[in-house]
Design a protein around this motif. Structure first.
Motif, PDB file in Angstrom:
ATOM      1  N   GLN A 153      22.736   1.441 -63.352  1.00 13.73           N
ATOM      2  CA  GLN A 153      21.869   0.384 -62.566  1.00 13.73           C
ATOM      3  C   GLN A 153      22.372   0.052 -61.378  1.00 13.73           C
ATOM      4  OE1 GLN A 153      18.726   1.618 -64.293  1.00 13.73           O
ATOM      5  NE2 GLN A 153      18.538  -0.631 -63.329  1.00 13.73           N
ATOM      6  N   ALA A 154      23.584  -0.329 -61.338  1.00 15.03           N
ATOM      7  CA  ALA A 154      24.282  -0.681 -60.095  1.00 15.03           C
ATOM      8  C   ALA A 154      24.079   0.515 -59.233  1.00 15.03           C
ATOM      9  CB  ALA A 154      25.875  -0.965 -60.362  1.00 15.03           C
ATOM     10  N   ARG A 155      24.718   1.556 -59.478  1.00 18.41           N
ATOM     11  CA  ARG A 155      24.201   2.742 -58.433  1.00 18.41           C
ATOM     12  C   ARG A 155      22.964   2.881 -57.867  1.00 18.41           C
ATOM     13  NH1 ARG A 155      24.760   6.586 -61.844  1.00 18.41           N
ATOM     14  NH2 ARG A 155      22.977   7.930 -61.443  1.00 18.41           N
ATOM     15  N   LYS A 156      21.940   2.667 -58.880  1.00 17.28           N
ATOM     16  CA  LYS A 156      20.527   2.527 -58.297  1.00 17.28           C
ATOM     17  C   LYS A 156      20.137   1.445 -57.308  1.00 17.28           C
ATOM     18  CE  LYS A 156      18.514   4.517 -62.277  1.00 17.28           C
ATOM     19  NZ  LYS A 156      17.438   4.627 -63.591  1.00 17.28           N
ATOM     20  N   SER A 157      20.891   0.495 -57.562  1.00 15.89           N
ATOM     21  CA  SER A 157      20.711  -0.843 -56.586  1.00 15.89           C
ATOM     22  C   SER A 157      21.254  -0.375 -55.289  1.00 15.89           C
ATOM     23  CB  SER A 157      21.331  -2.219 -57.064  1.00 15.89           C
ATOM     24  OG  SER A 157      20.441  -2.521 -58.176  1.00 15.89           O
ATOM     25  N   PHE A 158      22.556  -0.075 -55.358  1.00 15.22           N
ATOM     26  CA  PHE A 158      23.290   0.520 -53.806  1.00 15.22           C
ATOM     27  C   PHE A 158      22.682   1.409 -53.142  1.00 15.22           C
ATOM     28  CE2 PHE A 158      26.996  -1.481 -56.509  1.00 15.22           C
ATOM     29  CZ  PHE A 158      26.473  -2.829 -56.078  1.00 15.22           C
ATOM     30  N   ALA A 159      22.193   2.454 -54.101  1.00 14.51           N
ATOM     31  CA  ALA A 159      21.292   3.603 -53.494  1.00 14.51           C
ATOM     32  C   ALA A 159      20.051   3.061 -52.735  1.00 14.51           C
ATOM     33  CB  ALA A 159      20.971   4.776 -54.525  1.00 14.51           C
ATOM     34  N   LYS A 160      19.674   2.132 -53.289  1.00 17.59           N
ATOM     35  CA  LYS A 160      18.513   1.596 -52.500  1.00 17.59           C
ATOM     36  C   LYS A 160      18.890   0.722 -51.300  1.00 17.59           C
ATOM     37  CE  LYS A 160      14.410  -1.431 -53.586  1.00 17.59           C
ATOM     38  NZ  LYS A 160      13.879  -2.234 -54.688  1.00 17.59           N
ATOM     39  N   MET A 161      19.941   0.153 -51.570  1.00 15.85           N
ATOM     40  CA  MET A 161      20.397  -0.687 -50.143  1.00 15.85           C
ATOM     41  C   MET A 161      20.706   0.102 -48.928  1.00 15.85           C
ATOM     42  SD  MET A 161      23.286  -3.370 -51.565  1.00 15.85           S
ATOM     43  CE  MET A 161      24.041  -3.119 -49.871  1.00 15.85           C
ATOM     44  N   PHE A 162      21.122   1.335 -49.316  1.00 14.59           N
ATOM     45  CA  PHE A 162      21.743   2.363 -48.257  1.00 14.59           C
ATOM     46  C   PHE A 162      20.689   3.499 -47.986  1.00 14.59           C
ATOM     47  CE2 PHE A 162      25.596   0.166 -49.604  1.00 14.59           C
ATOM     48  CZ  PHE A 162      26.099  -0.076 -48.468  1.00 14.59           C
ATOM     49  N   SER A 163      19.473   3.212 -48.577  1.00 15.00           N
ATOM     50  CA  SER A 163      18.336   4.185 -48.559  1.00 15.00           C
ATOM     51  C   SER A 163      18.698   5.708 -48.761  1.00 15.00           C
ATOM     52  CB  SER A 163      17.846   4.178 -47.144  1.00 15.00           C
ATOM     53  OG  SER A 163      17.325   2.857 -46.707  1.00 15.00           O
ATOM     54  N   VAL A 164      19.516   6.073 -50.139  1.00 17.27           N
ATOM     55  CA  VAL A 164      19.737   7.362 -50.355  1.00 17.27           C
ATOM     56  C   VAL A 164      19.356   7.553 -51.588  1.00 17.27           C
ATOM     57  CG1 VAL A 164      22.039   7.256 -48.873  1.00 17.27           C
ATOM     58  CG2 VAL A 164      22.052   6.489 -51.304  1.00 17.27           C
ATOM     59  N   GLY A 165      19.536   8.841 -52.052  1.00 10.84           N
ATOM     60  CA  GLY A 165      19.030   9.257 -53.528  1.00 10.84           C
ATOM     61  C   GLY A 165      19.951   8.603 -54.566  1.00 10.84           C
ATOM     62  N   PRO A 166      19.359   7.962 -55.712  1.00 13.92           N
ATOM     63  CA  PRO A 166      20.071   7.342 -56.730  1.00 13.92           C
ATOM     64  C   PRO A 166      21.195   8.444 -57.379  1.00 13.92           C
ATOM     65  CG  PRO A 166      17.934   7.759 -57.364  1.00 13.92           C
ATOM     66  CD  PRO A 166      17.925   8.015 -56.091  1.00 13.92           C
ATOM     67  N   ASP A 167      20.879   9.700 -57.236  1.00 14.18           N
ATOM     68  CA  ASP A 167      21.928  10.656 -57.723  1.00 14.18           C
ATOM     69  C   ASP A 167      22.422  11.238 -56.752  1.00 14.18           C
ATOM     70  OD1 ASP A 167      21.033   9.976 -60.644  1.00 14.18           O
ATOM     71  OD2 ASP A 167      19.284  11.080 -60.236  1.00 14.18           O
ATOM     72  N   SER A 168      22.899  11.037 -55.730  1.00 16.02           N
ATOM     73  CA  SER A 168      23.272  11.707 -54.396  1.00 16.02           C
ATOM     74  C   SER A 168      24.732  11.422 -54.484  1.00 16.02           C
ATOM     75  CB  SER A 168      22.780  11.132 -53.150  1.00 16.02           C
ATOM     76  OG  SER A 168      22.889   9.892 -52.967  1.00 16.02           O
ATOM     77  N   ALA A 169      25.664  12.126 -53.732  1.00 14.61           N
ATOM     78  CA  ALA A 169      27.017  11.919 -53.634  1.00 14.61           C
ATOM     79  C   ALA A 169      27.227  10.473 -53.006  1.00 14.61           C
ATOM     80  CB  ALA A 169      27.613  13.109 -52.977  1.00 14.61           C
ATOM     81  N   ALA A 170      26.277  10.151 -51.947  1.00  6.91           N
ATOM     82  CA  ALA A 170      26.721   9.056 -51.275  1.00  6.91           C
ATOM     83  C   ALA A 170      26.319   7.824 -51.982  1.00  6.91           C
ATOM     84  CB  ALA A 170      25.485   8.998 -49.959  1.00  6.91           C
TER      85      ALA A 170
END
Length: 356
Positions: free
Chosen positions: A167-184
């Motif tokens: 869930q943390a990864r999903k939140s940070f992915a949203k912050m940076f506008s990248v896919g939740p399962d992306s390398a970024a």
């Protein structure tokens, strides 16, 4: 000290978010109601009842503002918006336990009080209760999915602290506008995990980012920093070299690789790397400080003094270059200068230690 600065950053950034929420609330169509004094239509900005308390709050006189509000509470406990105002005042005073109690009352009185909901979540977080903060901050996400980046950050940190890493990864992915399962997304989460001292999980996420995208910039840098902190010099060296192969213009990679070399006494190699780092970025004090240490180890003390003096022109209140400069002066036989610098380093370090 780092946690204290981070805490101030959280409060400053998120108070701005609260102001944004209030602005969005005031600009949106108000619900139809025949009761002009309805709590659901309450706006603390427009209520003259709280004018004096607001003035005191703006002046930083939190206790005086609380005294005014408590006096009002004793006389008119049903005043619309009073729990909200008390919550805000306690929050500004950093009394998060009392802020929580009053924001809960404000939320019960007006479920549409979005500001109270967000600040309730932040109060839970700042009171060390991330699990309780999560439901409140999740509500904010559903209300303003694209406008509340600060709340997304705190929500991600809460997920980390409760060990809900996906869930943390999903939140940070949203912050940076990248896919939740992306390398970024794995890289961003690894950086946040490392900042929160979750080293093993940060390494796992960093390696996952590499597996997804071996050419992703900065992921090798992150792993190198982690290994350097753990004194795993061969592993750190390998990662910094991999970062430079992908990102040859990145000054911090030269600096950190030089740090790794200096720890295994490869001073000539470290000096060359530090020169490259400084050529690419002459605004960072770290390479100059490390260069001073390396040159001192090589017996080039006068050059070490110049590097350390340069660092001090950039950051005069840093105790480390003062201490190193004192040692170099001592090597050169400049006893008076050495004593001055060593005493100054000790005073600056004591001042830093006294801060929360």
């Amino acid at each position: 000290m780092a946690r204290y600065i981070l805490k101030l950053l959280f409060i400053s950034a998120l108070l701005n978010s609260a102001v944004a929420i209030r602005a969005q609330n005031s600009s949106s169509p108000s619900p139809s109601s025949t009761n002009a004094a309805s709590t659901a239509n309450y706006s603390s900005d427009s209520s003259p009842v709280f004018a004096d308390a607001h003035r005191l709050l703006q002046l930083g006189k939190y206790d005086e503002a609380l005294a005014q509000l408590k006096d009002l509470e004793a006389k008119s406990p049903e005043t619309p918006g009073l729990p909200h105002e008390l919550g805000i005042t306690y929050y500004r005073k950093s009394d998060y336990i009392n802020a929580i109690a009053h924001f809960q009352k404000a939320q019960s009185a007006d479920p549409k009080d979005h500001e109270a909901t967000q600040l309730l979540g932040l109060s839970y977080y700042l009171a060390g209760k991330p699990a309780e903060a999560i439901p409140q901050l999740e509500k904010v996400q559903t209300w303003f999915p694209s406008a509340n980046i600060d709340a997304s950050y705190i929500l991600g940190i809460c997920y980390i602290q409760t060990k809900d890493y996906p869930q943390a990864r999903k939140s940070f992915a949203k912050m940076f506008s990248v896919g939740p399962d992306s390398a970024a997304s794995y890289l961003f989460t690894a950086r946040m995990l490392l900042r929160q001292d979750f080293g093993p999980i940060a390494e796992e996420y960093g390696r996952k980012a590499v597996a997804l995208d071996p050419k992703l910039p900065l992921v090798h840098q992150l792993l190198g920093e982690l290994y350097l902190y753990q004194s795993k010099i061969p592993e750190a060296t390998s990662q910094f070299e991999a970062e430079l192969a992908l990102n040859p213009g990145y000054a911090p990679a030269y600096y950190k690789l030089a740090d790794a070399y200096s720890r295994i006494q490869k001073y000539d190699d470290a000096e060359k790397l530090l020169q490259r780092s400084i050529w690419l970025d002459a605004t960072s004090t770290g390479p100059y400080i490390l260069l001073g240490k390396v040159l001192e180890k090589k017996g080039e003390t006068e050059l070490a003094v110049r590097a350390l003096q340069r660092a001090l022109t950039m950051d005069p209140n840093n105790p480390i270059p003062h201490h190193l400069l004192g040692q170099s002066y001592r090597t050169l036989g400049r006893a008076e200068d050495a004593e001055r610098e060593l005493k100054l380093a000790e005073a600056l370090q004591s001042r830093q230690n006294e801060k929360p």
